[in-house]
Enzyme design. Structure first.
Site, PDB file in Angstrom:
ATOM      1  CD1 TRP A  44      -1.132   2.378   2.239  1.00 19.11           C
ATOM      2  CD2 TRP A  44      -2.865   1.735   0.987  1.00 19.11           C
ATOM      3  NE1 TRP A  44      -2.050   3.407   2.244  1.00 19.11           N
ATOM      4  CE2 TRP A  44      -3.126   3.038   1.482  1.00 19.11           C
ATOM      5  CE3 TRP A  44      -3.815   1.128   0.177  1.00 19.11           C
ATOM      6  CZ2 TRP A  44      -4.282   3.744   1.191  1.00 19.11           C
ATOM      7  CZ3 TRP A  44      -4.980   1.830  -0.116  1.00 19.11           C
ATOM      8  CH2 TRP A  44      -5.211   3.113   0.390  1.00 19.11           C
ATOM      9  CG  ASN A  46      -1.735   6.860   2.364  1.00 12.08           C
ATOM     10  OD1 ASN A  46      -1.067   5.954   2.859  1.00 12.08           O
ATOM     11  ND2 ASN A  46      -2.179   7.867   3.102  1.00 12.08           N
ATOM     12  CG  ASP A  47      -1.456  11.368   2.264  1.00 12.14           C
ATOM     13  OD1 ASP A  47      -2.323  10.749   1.633  1.00 12.14           O
ATOM     14  OD2 ASP A  47      -1.712  12.132   3.218  1.00 12.14           O
ATOM     15  CD1 TRP A 105      -0.453   8.123  10.170  1.00 11.25           C
ATOM     16  CD2 TRP A 105      -1.451   9.669  11.445  1.00 11.25           C
ATOM     17  NE1 TRP A 105      -1.287   7.458  11.042  1.00 11.25           N
ATOM     18  CE2 TRP A 105      -1.914   8.372  11.840  1.00 11.25           C
ATOM     19  CE3 TRP A 105      -1.955  10.775  12.108  1.00 11.25           C
ATOM     20  CZ2 TRP A 105      -2.842   8.195  12.867  1.00 11.25           C
ATOM     21  CZ3 TRP A 105      -2.877  10.606  13.125  1.00 11.25           C
ATOM     22  CH2 TRP A 105      -3.316   9.330  13.488  1.00 11.25           C
ATOM     23  NE  ARG A 171      -5.900  14.932   8.639  1.00 11.83           N
ATOM     24  CZ  ARG A 171      -7.129  15.062   9.118  1.00 11.83           C
ATOM     25  NH1 ARG A 171      -7.315  15.109  10.431  1.00 11.83           N
ATOM     26  NH2 ARG A 171      -8.172  15.128   8.310  1.00 11.83           N
ATOM     27  CG  ASP A 172      -1.968  16.146   6.686  1.00 11.46           C
ATOM     28  OD1 ASP A 172      -1.646  15.075   7.227  1.00 11.46           O
ATOM     29  OD2 ASP A 172      -3.055  16.319   6.112  1.00 11.46           O
ATOM     30  CD  GLU A 220      -7.263  14.801   4.703  1.00 13.73           C
ATOM     31  OE1 GLU A 220      -7.038  14.074   5.687  1.00 13.73           O
ATOM     32  OE2 GLU A 220      -7.643  14.369   3.597  1.00 13.73           O
ATOM     33  CD1 TRP A 305      -8.167  10.329   1.647  1.00 14.84           C
ATOM     34  CD2 TRP A 305      -8.099   8.134   1.993  1.00 14.84           C
ATOM     35  NE1 TRP A 305      -6.914  10.035   2.135  1.00 14.84           N
ATOM     36  CE2 TRP A 305      -6.846   8.689   2.357  1.00 14.84           C
ATOM     37  CE3 TRP A 305      -8.277   6.763   2.118  1.00 14.84           C
ATOM     38  CZ2 TRP A 305      -5.785   7.910   2.845  1.00 14.84           C
ATOM     39  CZ3 TRP A 305      -7.221   5.987   2.610  1.00 14.84           C
ATOM     40  CH2 TRP A 305      -6.003   6.557   2.958  1.00 14.84           C
TER      41      TRP A 305
END
Length: 378
Positions: A44, A46-47, A105, A171-172, A220, A305
């Site tokens: 997997w 993602n970002d 993350w 976050r981020d 985000e 998502w």
């Protein structure tokens, strides 16, 4: 057998549209793995995490989970490239589940050229979100650092360098060096607003202000950078992955041009979209080292998502994670006096073009299928 890979120029009203045939190493007929997009080797992804430029290479990090689909715990995996077309996998750099705070993350890496953090000149420092175990798993920002040129990272502390300010969403972190004020700035996503923190050493941070933008859902993966437009004007750009679905707009990278004040952002007008497609989420941009203020690069996660697990590559090839091709972006003044980001595929793709087919003038108003079918290669 598989279709040959195509690279089409952006369609503009009245534009001449070339189709460029890409040479690529054939893969098995049953594989969905693309040949010229960056993909995760297995499991997997993602970002994307904003790449850094070090030792003549771009070091690109991304969220990686080798326990997919059993867990959703992510680490940072690293890949390197010199041309932004061919990528070499370097394995996990920021490991997951090695501190009490678990998963790593999204965040950002910086090269600490002047040793402001004390880890050594040119140490690579990462600020990333984790669930703070000592504070009911509230989202907070933690520091990791590398003294081996970004290959492996160690945690600075099990305590956050930016604790949760009492927000469900925090976050981020996107960290940049603000040369105008001689300090670091971090932008955080806090639901429908972005907050700004400042530091001189990457370890101690002060909240400076925030910028609210209701109406585009939960923001985000923020972005903040300065650019010089084609007319010589300097502008700041603030970006974020935003959700315009409820107003008939995309769920992708929105941005605003304007002025960063040091404590907030004054936008020139409404949001614009760097990409109008849905499969360009959590995108990041980074400077072109050859032209830092005039040109940037960008890459996005080719997923969303709303349907993240519904990809044929997982069942067929054992991986779920594909990125867009890298694009170069510039800032252009428009006829109405406003400024917009414009983009095109990175020049490195031209080195693997085998031939070009011109479709002539194509008038586009909405959706127009191209009168072209790709050839098949073995």
């Amino acid at each position: 057998m598989r279709p040959s890979l195509l690279l089409a120029a952006a369609l503009l009203v009245g534009s001449v549209t070339p189709i460029r045939h890409i040479d690529a190493t054939p893969v098995a007929a049953t594989s969905y793995r693309p040949a010229y997009h960056h993909t995760v080797p297995d499991y997997w992804m993602n970002d994307p995490q904003r790449p850094i430029y070090l030792d003549g290479q771009f070091h690109y990090y991304y969220l990686y989970n080798n326990d997919y689909p059993r867990t959703n715990h992510t680490a940072w995996r690293r890949t390197t490239t010199t041309d932004l077309v061919r990528f070499t996998d370097r394995g996990v750099a920021v490991p997951k589940d090695t501190t009490v705070n678990g998963s790593i993350w999204s965040g950002s890496a910086v090269v600490d050229t002047n040793n402001t953090a004390g880890f050594g000149r040119n140490a690579v420092v990462v600020l990333a979100t984790q669930a703070h175990a000592a504070n009911n798993n509230a989202q907070a920002q933690f520091l990791w650092y590398s003294t081996d040129r970004g290959a492996t990272f160690r945690p600075y502390s099990a305590a956050p360098v930016i604790p949760n300010p009492g927000r469900v969403d925090s976050r981020d972190p996107k960290t940049i060096w603000d040369g105008d004020r001689n300090r670091w700035v971090t932008v955080l996503a806090e639901n429908d607003r972005l907050s700004f923190y400042t530091s001189t050493n990457l370890k101690t941070w002060q909240r400076a202000g925030e910028w609210a933008m209701p109406g585009l859902g939960v923001l985000e993966c923020p972005d903040l950078f300065k650019m010089v437009a084609d007319d010589g004007t300097t502008k700041w750009v603030l970006g974020a992955s935003a959700n315009g679905k409820h107003i008939g707009q995309p769920n992708t990278y929105a941005y605003w041009t304007g002025t960063f004040t040091g404590t907030g952002f004054q936008q020139d007008g409404t949001h614009q979209w760097l990409d109008y497609g849905w499969d360009w989420y959590a995108a990041v941009t980074w400077e072109n080292p050859a032209n830092p203020l005039g040109s940037r690069y960008a890459i996005g996660w080719m997923n969303n998502w709303d349907y993240a697990g519904n990809t044929p590559t997982w069942a067929n090839d054992g991986f779920n994670g594909t990125n867009s091709i890298v694009r170069e972006i510039k800032l252009k003044r428009q006829s109405d006096g406003g400024y917009s980001l414009v983009s095109q595929p990175v020049n490195g793709l031209g080195n693997i073009v085998a031939s070009t087919t011109s479709l002539g003038t194509v008038q586009v108003n909405g959706i127009v299928p191209l009168s072209y079918a790709g050839k098949r290669t073995s």
